[in-house]
Write a protein that holds these residues in place. Structure first.
Motif, PDB file in Angstrom:
ATOM      1  N   LEU A 112      28.912 -37.423 -59.287  1.00 23.26           N
ATOM      2  CA  LEU A 112      30.604 -37.352 -59.526  1.00 23.26           C
ATOM      3  C   LEU A 112      31.073 -37.872 -58.173  1.00 23.26           C
ATOM      4  N   VAL A 117      35.209 -38.089 -57.771  1.00 18.90           N
ATOM      5  CA  VAL A 117      35.358 -36.685 -57.984  1.00 18.90           C
ATOM      6  C   VAL A 117      34.962 -36.043 -56.883  1.00 18.90           C
ATOM      7  N   ASP A 138      40.707 -32.591 -60.866  1.00 21.77           N
ATOM      8  CA  ASP A 138      39.339 -32.964 -61.454  1.00 21.77           C
ATOM      9  C   ASP A 138      38.362 -32.136 -61.989  1.00 21.77           C
ATOM     10  N   GLU A 140      38.505 -30.755 -65.343  1.00 25.46           N
ATOM     11  CA  GLU A 140      38.347 -31.477 -66.707  1.00 25.46           C
ATOM     12  C   GLU A 140      37.075 -32.456 -66.582  1.00 25.46           C
ATOM     13  N   GLU A 141      37.167 -33.240 -65.316  1.00 24.94           N
ATOM     14  CA  GLU A 141      36.151 -34.311 -65.584  1.00 24.94           C
ATOM     15  C   GLU A 141      34.909 -33.465 -65.074  1.00 24.94           C
ATOM     16  N   GLU A 144      33.367 -31.724 -67.989  1.00 25.54           N
ATOM     17  CA  GLU A 144      32.696 -32.682 -68.937  1.00 25.54           C
ATOM     18  C   GLU A 144      31.242 -33.028 -68.561  1.00 25.54           C
TER      19      GLU A 144
END
Length: 200
Positions: A112, A117, A138, A140-141, A144
């Protein structure tokens, strides 16, 4: 073999003219006229037009008593600026060592961070990894990525839980696993108990 000066001189002149041609090509200037009214520029999109403008301030609702708890939580998240702490619960029923959990945490942190991120994962126990996310933007990332990992089951942040669509809550999975294990233990004990006589 005799030396012939004419072809050598001709070759030298040819190379000199090629070098001067390339040197002049680098110094050419492009002239752009000032009258560009007839030029149509279709490369600008809405994001380009909005670039550099200050965002419109978003004000909280005047009466939050009309909102349900999830809407209140969304409003709070919009205004959250600091780091966020949460936990990733790993899949139950899998045997792990502390080194395996630490390796998951280190691998996820590196992947990440490579994707820009700002997050750090740390192993808590054999079934839990804690994370510290630098910016809520960050989230949502992070969700996911983590839910794409086969080892992860759910993410817990405060009162919120994030799972893959269709997955039951982790408490239900653990309860089901324990009841199945209890049934298996009872079946084993029933097989053994009739043969064992208790003396008083």
């Amino acid at each position: 073999m005799t030396f012939q000066p004419v072809p050598t001189l001709l070759l030298f002149l040819l190379l000199a003219s090629a070098n001067s041609h390339f040197a002049l090509a680098g110094k050419r200037k492009v002239h752009i006229p000032d009258e560009l009214d007839d030029v149509f520029d279709d490369e600008e999109d809405d994001a380009w037009r909005e670039w550099g403008k200050k965002p419109e301030p978003s004000f909280p609702p005047s009466d939050i008593s009309k909102l349900d708890p999830s809407q209140i939580q969304q409003e709070m998240m919009k205004r959250h600026a600091g780091p966020v702490i949460g936990f990733v619960k790993l899949r139950s029923g899998t045997r792990r060592t502390p080194d395996m959990v630490a390796e998951f945490a280190m691998k996820w942190t590196h992947v990440l961070r490579t994707g820009a991120v700002g997050v750090r994962f740390m192993g808590v126990d054999l079934n839990t990894i804690m994370f510290n996310l630098e910016s809520i933007k960050d989230l949502e990332e992070l969700k996911e990525f983590v839910l794409d990992q086969s080892e992860a089951y759910e993410i817990k942040m405060g009162d919120q839980f994030f799972r893959r669509p269709g997955d039951p809550p982790l408490d239900e999975v653990i309860e089901k696993h324990n009841s199945e294990k209890g049934k298996a233990d009872n079946a084993d004990s029933e097989e053994i108990d009739p043969n064992v006589k208790t003396e008083l």
